[in-house]
Motif scaffolding. Sequence first.
Motif, PDB file in Angstrom:
ATOM      1  N   ASP A  84     -11.709  10.239  25.909  1.00 59.08           N
ATOM      2  CA  ASP A  84     -12.162  10.228  27.293  1.00 59.08           C
ATOM      3  C   ASP A  84     -12.169  11.663  27.789  1.00 59.08           C
ATOM      4  O   ASP A  84     -11.211  12.412  27.575  1.00 59.08           O
ATOM      5  N   LEU A  85     -13.266  12.049  28.435  1.00 61.85           N
ATOM      6  CA  LEU A  85     -13.437  13.418  28.918  1.00 61.85           C
ATOM      7  C   LEU A  85     -13.621  13.430  30.428  1.00 61.85           C
ATOM      8  O   LEU A  85     -14.269  12.546  30.990  1.00 61.85           O
ATOM      9  N   MET A  86     -13.059  14.444  31.040  1.00 67.25           N
ATOM     10  CA  MET A  86     -13.374  14.769  32.415  1.00 67.25           C
ATOM     11  C   MET A  86     -14.023  16.143  32.393  1.00 67.25           C
ATOM     12  O   MET A  86     -13.501  17.069  31.761  1.00 67.25           O
ATOM     13  N   VAL A  87     -15.157  16.249  33.034  1.00 68.37           N
ATOM     14  CA  VAL A  87     -15.828  17.537  33.158  1.00 68.37           C
ATOM     15  C   VAL A  87     -15.528  18.031  34.570  1.00 68.37           C
ATOM     16  O   VAL A  87     -15.891  17.386  35.556  1.00 68.37           O
ATOM     17  N   VAL A  88     -14.833  19.171  34.637  1.00 66.60           N
ATOM     18  CA  VAL A  88     -14.317  19.677  35.904  1.00 66.60           C
ATOM     19  C   VAL A  88     -14.975  21.004  36.245  1.00 66.60           C
ATOM     20  O   VAL A  88     -15.098  21.885  35.388  1.00 66.60           O
TER      21      VAL A  88
END
Length: 135
Positions: A84-88
């Motif tokens: 799971d990725l969060m692009v911040v």
Amino acid sequence: DYQSVAAVLAQWNQLQDDGNLNGFMNLWAASPSFTNPFGAFKSYEEIKAFETNYLNGFAKGKRHLSSNVFITSKAKNTASASVDLMVVEVKEIPYIAATVRANVELVKEKGAWKVQSVALAIDEGFNKLMEANSQ
């Protein structure tokens, strides 16, 4: 091998975030594929062209954060991972720009783990963000 696969997954994000296209492309296996909501890329050259545009566009000023990394081995020289990725946003006022599930297949080539294929599933909230920003 678990740590070696996890290192490849971490490098995937860090090399993108650093704008290191050559390093990022060196993570790919000989016959790669990359599927995401923007298209299906079925060769090293197609992936490199997409990644060049991505790094010069949406990815500028972003950081990819991984969580819920789950790695399994299918056979001696193959592995699967779900990440799971969060692009911040990190260059301007921080915000979460996108959340993504990456399904990754890896293969061991000449003693090194390489990314064989990636299928990205961007969460539906990203589409809502894009709609809101286009108005």
